[in-house]
Write an enzyme that holds these catalytic residues in place. Sequence first.
Site, PDB file in Angstrom:
ATOM      1  N   HIS A 118       1.912   8.545  -6.186  1.00 33.66           N
ATOM      2  CA  HIS A 118       3.072   9.416  -6.403  1.00 33.66           C
ATOM      3  C   HIS A 118       3.072  10.488  -5.339  1.00 33.66           C
ATOM      4  O   HIS A 118       1.998  11.009  -4.971  1.00 33.66           O
ATOM      5  CB  HIS A 118       3.014  10.083  -7.782  1.00 33.66           C
ATOM      6  CG  HIS A 118       2.995   9.101  -8.892  1.00 33.66           C
ATOM      7  ND1 HIS A 118       4.126   8.481  -9.349  1.00 33.66           N
ATOM      8  CD2 HIS A 118       1.968   8.594  -9.607  1.00 33.66           C
ATOM      9  CE1 HIS A 118       3.795   7.634 -10.320  1.00 33.66           C
ATOM     10  NE2 HIS A 118       2.493   7.677 -10.488  1.00 33.66           N
ATOM     11  N   TYR A 148       9.719  16.405  -3.379  1.00 31.96           N
ATOM     12  CA  TYR A 148       9.298  15.135  -2.775  1.00 31.96           C
ATOM     13  C   TYR A 148       9.171  15.178  -1.249  1.00 31.96           C
ATOM     14  O   TYR A 148       8.811  14.169  -0.639  1.00 31.96           O
ATOM     15  CB  TYR A 148      10.277  14.031  -3.179  1.00 31.96           C
ATOM     16  CG  TYR A 148      10.309  13.818  -4.688  1.00 31.96           C
ATOM     17  CD1 TYR A 148       9.163  13.406  -5.364  1.00 31.96           C
ATOM     18  CD2 TYR A 148      11.466  14.059  -5.432  1.00 31.96           C
ATOM     19  CE1 TYR A 148       9.174  13.236  -6.747  1.00 31.96           C
ATOM     20  CE2 TYR A 148      11.487  13.886  -6.809  1.00 31.96           C
ATOM     21  CZ  TYR A 148      10.341  13.474  -7.458  1.00 31.96           C
ATOM     22  OH  TYR A 148      10.341  13.304  -8.820  1.00 31.96           O
ATOM     23  N   GLU A 190      -1.829   2.978  -7.757  1.00 36.55           N
ATOM     24  CA  GLU A 190      -0.593   3.688  -8.124  1.00 36.55           C
ATOM     25  C   GLU A 190      -0.528   4.996  -7.351  1.00 36.55           C
ATOM     26  O   GLU A 190      -1.510   5.744  -7.338  1.00 36.55           O
ATOM     27  CB  GLU A 190      -0.626   3.966  -9.634  1.00 36.55           C
ATOM     28  CG  GLU A 190       0.543   4.803 -10.123  1.00 36.55           C
ATOM     29  CD  GLU A 190       0.405   5.162 -11.603  1.00 36.55           C
ATOM     30  OE1 GLU A 190      -0.214   4.396 -12.366  1.00 36.55           O
ATOM     31  OE2 GLU A 190       0.906   6.237 -11.977  1.00 36.55           O
ATOM     32  N   ASN A 194       4.523   2.799  -6.053  1.00 37.13           N
ATOM     33  CA  ASN A 194       5.021   4.038  -6.641  1.00 37.13           C
ATOM     34  C   ASN A 194       6.120   3.615  -7.617  1.00 37.13           C
ATOM     35  O   ASN A 194       7.250   3.375  -7.204  1.00 37.13           O
ATOM     36  CB  ASN A 194       5.577   4.981  -5.573  1.00 37.13           C
ATOM     37  CG  ASN A 194       6.049   6.293  -6.193  1.00 37.13           C
ATOM     38  OD1 ASN A 194       6.154   6.417  -7.423  1.00 37.13           O
ATOM     39  ND2 ASN A 194       6.323   7.277  -5.362  1.00 37.13           N
ATOM     40  N   ALA A 252      10.074   6.746 -11.808  1.00 38.74           N
ATOM     41  CA  ALA A 252      10.273   7.088 -13.227  1.00 38.74           C
ATOM     42  C   ALA A 252       9.779   5.991 -14.168  1.00 38.74           C
ATOM     43  O   ALA A 252       9.407   6.268 -15.318  1.00 38.74           O
ATOM     44  CB  ALA A 252      11.747   7.381 -13.484  1.00 38.74           C
ATOM     45  N   ARG A 279       3.462  18.631 -13.540  1.00 37.12           N
ATOM     46  CA  ARG A 279       4.906  18.699 -13.773  1.00 37.12           C
ATOM     47  C   ARG A 279       5.199  18.593 -15.282  1.00 37.12           C
ATOM     48  O   ARG A 279       4.319  18.867 -16.103  1.00 37.12           O
ATOM     49  CB  ARG A 279       5.600  17.597 -12.959  1.00 37.12           C
ATOM     50  CG  ARG A 279       5.377  17.765 -11.447  1.00 37.12           C
ATOM     51  CD  ARG A 279       6.117  16.746 -10.637  1.00 37.12           C
ATOM     52  NE  ARG A 279       7.562  16.869 -10.811  1.00 37.12           N
ATOM     53  CZ  ARG A 279       8.434  15.925 -10.465  1.00 37.12           C
ATOM     54  NH1 ARG A 279       8.005  14.800  -9.909  1.00 37.12           N
ATOM     55  NH2 ARG A 279       9.721  16.105 -10.650  1.00 37.12           N
ATOM     56  N   ARG A 331      16.617  13.759  -1.618  1.00 30.73           N
ATOM     57  CA  ARG A 331      16.375  13.979  -3.044  1.00 30.73           C
ATOM     58  C   ARG A 331      15.335  15.083  -3.269  1.00 30.73           C
ATOM     59  O   ARG A 331      14.163  14.921  -2.885  1.00 30.73           O
ATOM     60  CB  ARG A 331      15.864  12.664  -3.644  1.00 30.73           C
ATOM     61  CG  ARG A 331      15.433  12.743  -5.063  1.00 30.73           C
ATOM     62  CD  ARG A 331      14.658  11.493  -5.480  1.00 30.73           C
ATOM     63  NE  ARG A 331      14.330  11.582  -6.883  1.00 30.73           N
ATOM     64  CZ  ARG A 331      13.347  10.916  -7.472  1.00 30.73           C
ATOM     65  NH1 ARG A 331      12.603  10.083  -6.764  1.00 30.73           N
ATOM     66  NH2 ARG A 331      13.111  11.071  -8.739  1.00 30.73           N
ATOM     67  N   PRO A 334      12.602   3.318  -8.524  1.00 31.72           N
ATOM     68  CA  PRO A 334      13.962   3.864  -8.505  1.00 31.72           C
ATOM     69  C   PRO A 334      14.062   5.253  -7.869  1.00 31.72           C
ATOM     70  O   PRO A 334      13.164   6.091  -8.032  1.00 31.72           O
ATOM     71  CB  PRO A 334      14.345   3.929  -9.988  1.00 31.72           C
ATOM     72  CG  PRO A 334      13.063   3.887 -10.729  1.00 31.72           C
ATOM     73  CD  PRO A 334      12.129   3.070  -9.892  1.00 31.72           C
ATOM     74  N   ASN A 335      15.138   5.418  -7.144  1.00 28.16           N
ATOM     75  CA  ASN A 335      15.523   6.685  -6.497  1.00 28.16           C
ATOM     76  C   ASN A 335      14.682   7.046  -5.270  1.00 28.16           C
ATOM     77  O   ASN A 335      14.971   8.045  -4.607  1.00 28.16           O
ATOM     78  CB  ASN A 335      15.498   7.859  -7.507  1.00 28.16           C
ATOM     79  CG  ASN A 335      16.460   7.634  -8.652  1.00 28.16           C
ATOM     80  OD1 ASN A 335      17.641   7.354  -8.426  1.00 28.16           O
ATOM     81  ND2 ASN A 335      15.980   7.693  -9.883  1.00 28.16           N
TER      82      ASN A 335
HETATM   83  C1  DQA Z   1       7.319  10.125  -8.559  1.00 30.61           C
HETATM   84  C2  DQA Z   1       7.074  10.960  -9.819  1.00 30.61           C
HETATM   85  C3  DQA Z   1       7.900  10.435 -10.978  1.00 30.61           C
HETATM   86  O1  DQA Z   1       7.675  11.221 -12.136  1.00 30.61           O
HETATM   87  C4  DQA Z   1       9.378  10.522 -10.642  1.00 30.61           C
HETATM   88  O2  DQA Z   1      10.155   9.978 -11.677  1.00 30.61           O
HETATM   89  C5  DQA Z   1       9.717   9.888  -9.334  1.00 30.61           C
HETATM   90  C6  DQA Z   1       8.795  10.055  -8.208  1.00 30.61           C
HETATM   91  C7  DQA Z   1       6.578  10.698  -7.333  1.00 30.61           C
HETATM   92  O3  DQA Z   1       6.436   9.964  -6.368  1.00 30.61           O
HETATM   93  O4  DQA Z   1       6.182  11.863  -7.341  1.00 30.61           O
HETATM   94  O5  DQA Z   1      10.775   9.315  -9.165  1.00 30.61           O
HETATM   95  O6  DQA Z   1       6.826   8.813  -8.771  1.00 30.61           O
END
Ligand code: DQA
Length: 147
Positions: free
Chosen positions: A99, A22, A97, A73, A76, A106, A17, A9-10
């Site tokens: 990120h 990011y 996985e 990825n 959240a 964080r 964003r 998501p997002n």
């Molecule tokens: C994320 C880190 C997550 O905590 C966050 O909710 C994201 C992006 C990252 O790529 O750094 O949406 O997965």
Amino acid sequence: MKFLVLHGPNLNLLGKREPDVYGSLTMEEINQSIGQLAAELGCTVAFFQSNSEGGLIDAIQAAAGDCDGILINPAAYTHTSVAIRDALSAVQLPFVEVHLSNIHRREQFRHSSFMAPLAVGQICGFGRDSYLLGLRALFSHLENRPV
Ligand code: DQA
């Protein structure tokens, strides 16, 4: 070899964003780089993004029998989703996985991952390179897999 690249998501908002966290690349630009690396390595990649848990789970289930591994990825959902973890466990595909940000430096709630204990490994904190390193790692992992 074929891999599914899953964005949670997002991540469709990348570029706009929180660029300080990011970076300024869009998801499409990241996908392009992944596609280039895949061509260099000689593997195939399919991309999918969803803002919903169910969409990601359906994609993971569909990858079984179609893909050799998953680069994910979970965004959240990393920190909340037993359902996505169960889907990854159910299909038994090796996954890495990734990120963009270093989740361990964080907020406390980002330090834990439901997926990480099942993953081949976790790569975080390198922006686009997290995905590229993740693809290389997944590819090497499968190439070296004892038969
Ligand atoms: C994320 C880190 C997550 O905590 C966050 O909710 C994201 C992006 C990252 O790529 O750094 O949406 O997965």
